[in-house]
Motif scaffolding. Structure first.
Motif, mmCIF file in Angstrom:
data_model
loop_
_atom_site.group_PDB
_atom_site.id
_atom_site.type_symbol
_atom_site.label_atom_id
_atom_site.label_comp_id
_atom_site.label_asym_id
_atom_site.label_seq_id
_atom_site.Cartn_x
_atom_site.Cartn_y
_atom_site.Cartn_z
ATOM 1 N N LEU A 34 0.841 -1.199 0.000
ATOM 2 C CA LEU A 34 0.000 0.000 0.000
ATOM 3 C C LEU A 34 0.880 1.254 0.000
ATOM 4 N N ALA A 35 1.904 1.246 0.841
ATOM 5 C CA ALA A 35 2.817 2.393 0.911
ATOM 6 C C ALA A 35 3.564 2.573 -0.412
ATOM 7 N N LYS A 36 3.963 1.461 -1.033
ATOM 8 C CA LYS A 36 4.683 1.526 -2.303
ATOM 9 C C LYS A 36 3.794 2.140 -3.395
ATOM 10 N N GLN A 38 1.171 4.137 -2.951
ATOM 11 C CA GLN A 38 0.950 5.546 -2.634
ATOM 12 C C GLN A 38 2.175 6.384 -3.013
ATOM 13 N N GLU A 39 3.355 5.854 -2.752
ATOM 14 C CA GLU A 39 4.587 6.571 -3.085
ATOM 15 C C GLU A 39 4.737 6.710 -4.597
ATOM 16 N N MET A 40 4.388 5.668 -5.337
ATOM 17 C CA MET A 40 4.457 5.726 -6.795
ATOM 18 C C MET A 40 3.498 6.775 -7.341
ATOM 19 N N ILE A 41 2.310 6.837 -6.749
ATOM 20 C CA ILE A 41 1.324 7.822 -7.210
ATOM 21 C C ILE A 41 1.849 9.228 -6.962
ATOM 22 N N ALA A 42 2.225 9.499 -5.723
ATOM 23 C CA ALA A 42 2.570 10.864 -5.325
ATOM 24 C C ALA A 42 3.916 11.330 -5.869
ATOM 25 N N SER A 43 4.950 10.536 -5.676
ATOM 26 C CA SER A 43 6.276 11.055 -6.008
ATOM 27 C C SER A 43 6.710 10.740 -7.433
ATOM 28 N N GLU A 158 -4.370 3.756 -8.149
ATOM 29 C CA GLU A 158 -5.431 4.027 -7.175
ATOM 30 C C GLU A 158 -6.356 2.817 -7.035
ATOM 31 N N VAL A 159 -6.636 2.166 -8.171
ATOM 32 C CA VAL A 159 -7.461 0.951 -8.139
ATOM 33 C C VAL A 159 -6.723 -0.149 -7.373
#
Length: 188
Positions: A34-36, A38-43, A158-159
């Motif tokens: 989940l963290a990975k 989210q990090e891919m999305i944001a950064s 996101e999915v």
């Protein structure tokens, strides 16, 4: 046939998690994944999208200027009068000044930016501006394609995040129900 891992300009394709159980066989890895994501999305993807948006915006501002300059050079190249032409030229967005353009012109001065202006023969100036216009249009098209591609990758991630989160909730609910049943059996 080789699997495509990036778009034509090298932006990586986000992985799609079809089978969550197979992707995360160990429940302890859910939070990490989940963290990975989210990090891919944001950064990664949102950062690239923002850069593409800025680049496209810059090109959308430059293209009309290039077209206007090319139109002016085309007009001057077709002029065959020896009589001077009186015209207005733009100093700033709403500020114009009068100018007198001599009859036949052999060269024009093009503003290249960074306080640099060069004289070009008219035909060479037309070629340069046409090349710049084609390049800017092509780059703008690529930027728009890349922005759409990035939006798709963000949606995919996101999915994935939602599916992983829902799987985690399902497992926790299942564990809670099993614990409640064990507690009932222990009381009985």
């Amino acid at each position: 046939m080789a699997e495509v891992t990036a778009n034509p300009r090298g932006i990586p394709i986000a992985p799609f998690v079809e089978d969550v159980e197979a992707f995360v066989p160990d429940r302890t890895k859910i939070e990490e994944n989940l963290a990975k994501f989210q990090e891919m999305i944001a950064s990664k993807y949102q950062f690239m999208e923002l850069n593409m948006q800025r680049r496209a915006q810059s090109l959308e501002e430059k293209i009309p200027d290039i077209r206007k300059t090319l139109d002016t050079v085309n007009f001057l190249s077709k002029r065959n009068s020896d009589k001077p032409l009186e015209t207005l030229y733009e100093l700033h967005d709403t500020l114009y000044a009068k100018a007198e353009v001599p009859g036949k012109l052999d060269e024009v001065y093009l503003w290249l930016g960074a306080n640099v202006m060069l004289a070009y023969p008219i035909e060479e100036a037309k070629e340069l501006l046409e090349t710049k216009l084609k390049s800017a249009m092509s780059t703008l098209k690529n930027c728009n394609e890349d922005r759409d591609f990035l939006r798709q990758q963000i949606t995919t991630l996101e999915v994935n995040t939602a599916r992983l989160y829902n799987y985690d909730v399902t497992l926790k609910r299942k564990e809670r129900i099993e614990a409640e049943e064990e507690a009932k059996l222990a009381k009985a």
